[in-house]
Design an enzyme around this catalytic site. Structure first.
Site, PDB file in Angstrom:
ATOM      1  N   LYS A 159     -14.655 -24.091  28.805  1.00 43.55           N
ATOM      2  CA  LYS A 159     -16.039 -23.617  28.731  1.00 43.55           C
ATOM      3  C   LYS A 159     -16.103 -22.107  29.013  1.00 43.55           C
ATOM      4  CE  LYS A 159     -17.944 -28.103  30.159  1.00 43.55           C
ATOM      5  NZ  LYS A 159     -18.919 -28.781  31.058  1.00 43.55           N
TER       6      LYS A 159
ATOM      7  N   PHE B 294     -31.099 -31.230  33.245  1.00 38.62           N
ATOM      8  CA  PHE B 294     -30.114 -30.145  33.226  1.00 38.62           C
ATOM      9  C   PHE B 294     -29.798 -29.652  31.814  1.00 38.62           C
ATOM     10  CE2 PHE B 294     -27.530 -34.075  33.333  1.00 38.62           C
ATOM     11  CZ  PHE B 294     -26.658 -33.880  32.259  1.00 38.62           C
TER      12      PHE B 294
ATOM     13  N   ARG C  12     -11.011 -29.355  37.853  1.00 37.29           N
ATOM     14  CA  ARG C  12     -12.308 -29.030  38.459  1.00 37.29           C
ATOM     15  C   ARG C  12     -12.209 -28.970  39.978  1.00 37.29           C
ATOM     16  NH1 ARG C  12     -16.091 -32.979  34.616  1.00 37.29           N
ATOM     17  NH2 ARG C  12     -16.274 -31.525  32.844  1.00 37.29           N
TER      18      ARG C  12
ATOM     19  N   ASN D 220     -18.118 -26.053  35.407  1.00 39.22           N
ATOM     20  CA  ASN D 220     -16.971 -26.901  35.741  1.00 39.22           C
ATOM     21  C   ASN D 220     -15.800 -26.741  34.768  1.00 39.22           C
ATOM     22  OD1 ASN D 220     -18.006 -28.227  33.574  1.00 39.22           O
ATOM     23  ND2 ASN D 220     -18.610 -30.067  34.673  1.00 39.22           N
TER      24      ASN D 220
ATOM     25  N   GLU E 168     -16.440 -35.647  18.374  1.00 38.63           N
ATOM     26  CA  GLU E 168     -16.384 -34.236  18.780  1.00 38.63           C
ATOM     27  C   GLU E 168     -15.316 -33.465  17.989  1.00 38.63           C
ATOM     28  OE1 GLU E 168     -16.001 -34.421  23.058  1.00 38.63           O
ATOM     29  OE2 GLU E 168     -17.873 -35.553  23.217  1.00 38.63           O
TER      30      GLU E 168
HETATM   31  P1  IDP Z   1     -18.654 -34.403  31.787  1.00 36.46           P
HETATM   32  O1  IDP Z   1     -18.497 -32.970  31.330  1.00 36.46           O
HETATM   33  O2  IDP Z   1     -17.844 -34.658  33.012  1.00 36.46           O
HETATM   34  O3  IDP Z   1     -18.425 -35.415  30.698  1.00 36.46           O
HETATM   35  P2  IDP Z   1     -21.498 -34.984  31.466  1.00 36.46           P
HETATM   36  O4  IDP Z   1     -22.242 -35.966  32.305  1.00 36.46           O
HETATM   37  O5  IDP Z   1     -21.183 -35.358  30.071  1.00 36.46           O
HETATM   38  O6  IDP Z   1     -20.173 -34.571  32.266  1.00 36.46           O
HETATM   39  O7  IDP Z   1     -22.352 -33.643  31.489  1.00 36.46           O
HETATM   40  C1  IDP Z   1     -22.076 -32.599  30.597  1.00 36.46           C
HETATM   41  C2  IDP Z   1     -22.051 -31.291  31.353  1.00 36.46           C
HETATM   42  O8  IDP Z   1     -23.372 -31.001  31.813  1.00 36.46           O
HETATM   43  C3  IDP Z   1     -21.203 -31.279  32.634  1.00 36.46           C
HETATM   44  O9  IDP Z   1     -19.840 -31.050  32.407  1.00 36.46           O
HETATM   45  C4  IDP Z   1     -21.838 -30.158  33.417  1.00 36.46           C
HETATM   46  O10 IDP Z   1     -21.416 -28.880  32.905  1.00 36.46           O
HETATM   47  C5  IDP Z   1     -23.319 -30.360  33.075  1.00 36.46           C
HETATM   48  N1  IDP Z   1     -23.994 -31.235  34.041  1.00 36.46           N
HETATM   49  C6  IDP Z   1     -23.919 -32.572  34.131  1.00 36.46           C
HETATM   50  N2  IDP Z   1     -24.673 -33.062  35.124  1.00 36.46           N
HETATM   51  C7  IDP Z   1     -25.254 -31.977  35.684  1.00 36.46           C
HETATM   52  C8  IDP Z   1     -26.163 -31.817  36.782  1.00 36.46           C
HETATM   53  O11 IDP Z   1     -26.587 -32.768  37.439  1.00 36.46           O
HETATM   54  N3  IDP Z   1     -26.528 -30.533  37.059  1.00 36.46           N
HETATM   55  C9  IDP Z   1     -26.083 -29.464  36.344  1.00 36.46           C
HETATM   56  N4  IDP Z   1     -25.238 -29.580  35.319  1.00 36.46           N
HETATM   57  C10 IDP Z   1     -24.819 -30.819  34.989  1.00 36.46           C
END
Ligand code: IDP
Ligand code: MG
Length: 147
Positions: A9, A57, A102, A112, A126
């Site tokens: 990212k 978010f 992470r 992250n 994807e």
């Molecule tokens: P992942 O990347 O581990 O699959 P996802 O739930 O798919 O996680 O969420 C996509 C991205 O959105 C996360 O990697 C993170 O950058 C962001 N994200 C997810 N949940 C939150 C949150 O509660 N607050 C802020 N950013 C979040």
């Protein structure tokens, strides 16, 4: 052999962690089969994160993921979808264990560093969003029998 979509990212690029992240994936024994250094526009961001549209978010996530270049990649390995998710670590910064990408390098949930497809179906979807079939290279690393 399974394939997955992984993407460093904008924070990983800006912080100079491309090499560190790729090193970890290589050390695990995975093979890179496609890579593209690129910018994501709002439309691609919405397609990539379609499952999160409408979540609180989501707007900040789109702003973040479009804020600078990313390194989009396809990697190959046995059970790589699940194994790469383990290597990456949990989404929530408090749950991302030390030893994971992470857990070792990120301290906030949004920032992250790396995306990893969460299932074989997501990986297929994807990969197609970011790469044409002919951009994915079919080859076998000489060391593969030892991995
Ligand atoms: P992942 O990347 O581990 O699959 P996802 O739930 O798919 O996680 O969420 C996509 C991205 O959105 C996360 O990697 C993170 O950058 C962001 N994200 C997810 N949940 C939150 C949150 O509660 N607050 C802020 N950013 C979040
Ligand atoms: Mg996800």
């Amino acid at each position: 052999m399974e394939r997955t979509f992984l993407m460093i990212k904008p924070d990983g690029v800006q912080r100079g962690l491309i090499g560190e992240i790729i090193k970890r994936l290589e050390q695990k024994g995975f093979s890179m089969v496609a890579a593209k250094f690129m910018l994501i526009d709002d439309e691609l961001a919405a397609q990539h994160y379609a499952e999160h549209v409408g979540k609180p978010f989501f707007p900040d996530l789109v702003k973040f993921i479009t804020s600078g270049p990313v390194m989009a990649m396809v990697w190959e390995g046995d059970q790589i979808v699940a194994l790469a998710r383990k290597l990456i670590g949990k989404t929530n910064s408090l749950e991302a264990e030390p030893g994971t990408i992470r857990g070792d390098h990120a301290s906030h949930t949004r920032f992250n560093l790396i995306h990893g497809a969460d299932s074989v179906e997501s990986a297929t979807r994807e990969m197609a969003l970011y790469f044409k079939d002919e951009e994915i290279v079919n080859y076998t690393r000489a060391v593969q029998p030892w991995i």
